[in-house]
Scaffold this active site. Sequence first.
Site, short mmCIF file in Angstrom:
data_model
loop_
_atom_site.label_atom_id
_atom_site.label_comp_id
_atom_site.label_asym_id
_atom_site.label_seq_id
_atom_site.Cartn_x
_atom_site.Cartn_y
_atom_site.Cartn_z
N TYR A 155 9.43 5.78 -0.26
CA TYR A 155 8.03 5.96 -0.65
C TYR A 155 7.09 5.28 0.35
O TYR A 155 6.06 5.84 0.73
CB TYR A 155 7.84 5.38 -2.05
CG TYR A 155 6.48 5.57 -2.67
CD1 TYR A 155 6.01 6.83 -3.01
CD2 TYR A 155 5.67 4.47 -2.95
CE1 TYR A 155 4.77 7.00 -3.60
CE2 TYR A 155 4.44 4.62 -3.56
CZ TYR A 155 3.99 5.88 -3.87
OH TYR A 155 2.75 6.04 -4.47
N LYS A 159 4.29 7.31 2.53
CA LYS A 159 2.86 7.02 2.36
C LYS A 159 2.24 6.46 3.64
O LYS A 159 1.08 6.75 3.94
CB LYS A 159 2.66 6.07 1.18
CG LYS A 159 2.87 6.71 -0.18
CD LYS A 159 1.94 7.89 -0.41
CE LYS A 159 1.95 8.38 -1.85
NZ LYS A 159 1.04 9.53 -2.07
#
Length: 231
Positions: A155, A159
């Site tokens: 993640y 991001k």
Amino acid sequence: MSLDGKVAIVTGSGRGLGLAYAQELARRGASVVVNDVDARATADAVAAIEASGGRAVAVTAPVGPTETAQELVSTAVAHFGRLDILVTNAGVLRDTVLWKMTDDDFDTVVTVHLRGTFTTVREAVRHMRQADAGGRIICIGSPTGQRGTFGQTNYAAAKAGIVGMVRTWALELKRAGITANTVVPVAATAMTATVPYFAAAVRAEAAGEPMPAFFRHDLGFGTAADVAGLV
């Protein structure tokens, strides 16, 4: 701010922050293409927007594949005649520490967040440049991509990558009158509900009560409505 006559796509907008973005854009006058992998969620989101006097249509499909990006853009144009705004919000989590993370854990998160943002923005920009009417690209980041979070290698990478792409797109799209920005929300969501540190704030938001002042004033931790206003 009036968005009358504008058309927006919001990925991952069947629930949570994405739904808040779609509802606020519709409240301001934009027609919205709602997207989620859950058909019931997209149908409910469209119904909620229409019940409030807005206009919306659903596309139930996972972001990542180019075919989904093409469907989102073609749906916007077919139903509403144009495309002005894209908000890339769709996401999934597969949290685990580095030494336990599988290839599938990594690939699934990167495909939805990073590749999904890339393919959807690429397709939207192709249309916007051809239409020669400018546009707005808004990609949703995360504090994890800026600072890291235990158990979120996949993640965090995705991001952080989104921010890097958006910085590049802002340079590439300027001449076409298309702006590209990242919004990094720090708010009560289904994702932050799993973080014990934010539990009291998330409970208050779910109950419709004011958040404890510490969260809002000291941490800058807000609500879906706070982020939707910025978007």
